[in-house]
Design an enzyme around this catalytic site. Structure first.
Site, mmCIF file in Angstrom:
data_model
loop_
_atom_site.group_PDB
_atom_site.id
_atom_site.type_symbol
_atom_site.label_atom_id
_atom_site.label_comp_id
_atom_site.label_asym_id
_atom_site.label_seq_id
_atom_site.Cartn_x
_atom_site.Cartn_y
_atom_site.Cartn_z
ATOM 1 C CD GLU A 67 -5.880 5.214 0.741
ATOM 2 O OE1 GLU A 67 -4.915 6.012 0.867
ATOM 3 O OE2 GLU A 67 -5.977 4.173 1.422
ATOM 4 C CG HIS A 76 0.098 6.191 -0.594
ATOM 5 N ND1 HIS A 76 -0.928 6.932 -1.124
ATOM 6 C CD2 HIS A 76 -0.448 5.502 0.448
ATOM 7 C CE1 HIS A 76 -2.049 6.688 -0.420
ATOM 8 N NE2 HIS A 76 -1.782 5.820 0.527
ATOM 9 C CG HIS A 116 -1.815 1.132 1.397
ATOM 10 N ND1 HIS A 116 -3.141 1.089 1.048
ATOM 11 C CD2 HIS A 116 -1.593 2.381 1.853
ATOM 12 C CE1 HIS A 116 -3.694 2.266 1.295
ATOM 13 N NE2 HIS A 116 -2.771 3.078 1.783
ATOM 14 C CD GLU A 117 1.681 3.764 3.690
ATOM 15 O OE1 GLU A 117 2.033 4.849 3.195
ATOM 16 O OE2 GLU A 117 0.550 3.594 4.201
HETATM 17 ZN ZN ZN Z 1 -3.125 5.146 1.979
#
Ligand code: ZN
Length: 488
Positions: free
Chosen positions: A281, A255, A251-252
């Protein structure tokens, strides 16, 4: 010629002033990052002072009438350029941010910042003690300040709109309320249908997994995604759970890939970064869920994972593992929620924020309202307020209003973007099965990453997918994926 030179000088002056502000904001981000990772809770009030001061300085610099003057003088220049050029976009986005910023006094922003730090500190203690009453007075003040912020924007349709606008420009209650309602209507029966079956067995994820091996494997995965370890991402490892570090790192990294993929000419300018919290997101969720929780991804990586954790996973098949990481359950904690129920958690928070801002819900009644909504929407009630109304830091370090919609917007956009990418390059899923992410990564760079903040979220979705934001691609994705196991 002379006028052109003059214009160029003015543009250079504007760009220099803006990049100073960007630098101050970036320095603040490091302080926030430290506060959220390493800093002990007792440092919060000193940190709040520092952040408040930096906020005041950057806000004063940005709202300097000279910036307004430059923006005004550069109108003709902006019109003379193609609107998606970097210079025209910089002027346009700076003007948009400026028009918003000048409405709010720097002293108010500093006050808000300091209060947020105090509230955060009170929350950390109250959460540990399961004592909502201890943080309630601070939260009342947050609500009051959030309302005061909204008062600076008297032309907005809804009291929450200016707060939503801060992180998801262009979004407003009149768009979001129906969107959430539609989504809830689509998801509730799907959740019902899935959870009426015996739950998927995810016990294979809850064994002892030593941290060094978890981190090593995670590193292999995010490197394959194209992540550059010259920048930092934050992760958290639990030695009794495999999925946390792995998926939060993917997830990170999603980003990070987004911002690393910004066109180099945007670096240090106000156009660097992501469009909005929703679009940001969407990039993390696309990698985490549409890629990282897909069957194809694990066809490739599961044998490697088994090799690392032979004792724990040697007897678990790819299919069993795939089902474990995609277990759907009615759960209490948003950050642990699966992709089917996740948006129901967000909808609860979104509605409660609106109720508080509209004066329909008092802070003292918030824990009870939280329990009621969890009972009606997810069929479970948190046994404590720490696992209920105090689980997320957002209201306690931000504002009431505008804090949660980005998560759901991100989920919706992630499906819409991914569907478009696969339409353009039908080989993407097959490539993923082989651990190749270049085609997808390149598509994301070309269509999304490189543009930074040039477009609004609505423009971006429309440009990239040829359609406005809709719940349909997300619902299609969920039905297709979970339809393999359940009648939905
Ligand atoms: Zn996030």
């Amino acid at each position: 010629m002379q006028t052109l030179d003059k214009t160029q000088t003015k543009f250079a002056q504007l760009a220099t002033r803006l990049s100073e502000i960007v630098d101050i904001e970036s320095a603040s981000s490091v302080l926030y990052w430290d506060q959220a990772t390493y800093m002990p809770a007792k440092g919060a009030s000193a940190r709040g002072r520092q952040l408040g001061t930096l906020k005041q300085i950057s806000h004063e610099k940005f709202t300097d009438p000279k910036i307004g003057e430059l923006l005004e003088d550069l109108r003709d220049y902006e019109q003379s350029l193609p609107c998606d050029s970097t210079a025209a976009s910089l002027i346009r986005i700076a003007r948009r941010d400026y028009d918003r910023a000048v409405r709010v006094p720097a002293s108010f922003m500093a006050k808000l910042c300091r209060h947020q730090a105090d509230c955060y500190e009170a929350w950390a203690v109250a959460k540990a003690d399961n004592n909502f009453a201890a943080v309630a007075p601070e939260l009342e003040k947050t609500l009051e300040l959030s309302r005061q912020y909204a008062d600076f924007f008297p032309n907005c349709e809804h009291i929450a709109d200016s707060l939503i606008d801060r992180s998801d420009y262009g979004m407003k209650v009149s768009i979001l309320r129906p969107l959430f309602a539609q989504l809830r209507q689509a998801l509730v029966p799907i959740v019902e249908a899935i959870t009426s079956n015996p739950p998927a067995d995810d016990s294979c994820l809850q064994q002892e997994f030593p941290a060094p091996q978890q981190l090593e494997f995670t590193r292999t995965v995010v490197e394959r995604m194209g992540y550059d370890f010259h920048v930092r991402i934050t992760t958290r490892v639990y030695e009794d759970r495999l999925d946390q570090a792995l998926f939060s790192s993917i997830h990170e990294a999603g980003h990070a890939l987004y911002e690393l993929g910004n066109s180099p000419e945007l670096e240090g300018t106000m156009l660097a970064g992501g469009v909005s919290s929703g679009v940001h997101e969407s990039q993390s969720r696309l990698w985490e869920n549409l890629v990282g929780r897909s069957r194809g991804f694990w066809e490739c990586f599961y044998p490697q994972l088994q090799g690392v954790f032979l004792r724990q996973l040697g007897h678990i098949t790819t299919d069993e593992f795939y089902r474990a990481i995609n277990k759907v359950a009615r759960s209490l904690v948003r950050t642990d929620a699966d992709e089917v129920t996740y948006n129901l958690h967000v909808a609860i928070r979104f509605d409660l924020e609106l109720d508080m801002l509209e004066g329909k819900l008092a802070i003292r009644d918030l824990p009870e309202a939280w329990r009621e909504r969890y009972k009606s929407d997810l069929g479970i009630v948190p046994p404590t307020d720490s696992e209920g109304v105090m689980q997320d830091v957002h209201w306690y370090c931000g504002t009431i209003g505008g804090m949660f919609q980005g998560y759901t917007l991100g989920n919706l956009m992630s499906a819409q973007f991914y569907e478009t990418a696969v339409k353009a390059h039908p080989e993407i899923p097959v490539e993923i099965e082989q651990g190749n992410f270049e085609i997808l990564h390149e598509w994301l760079k070309q269509n999304i990453y490189q543009h930074g903040r040039k477009y609004t979220a609505a423009e971006m979705v429309d440009r990239v997918t040829g359609a406005p934001l809709s719940i349909d691609p997300f619902v299609r994705y969920i039905r297709h994926k979970y339809g393999e196991f359940y009648v939905i």
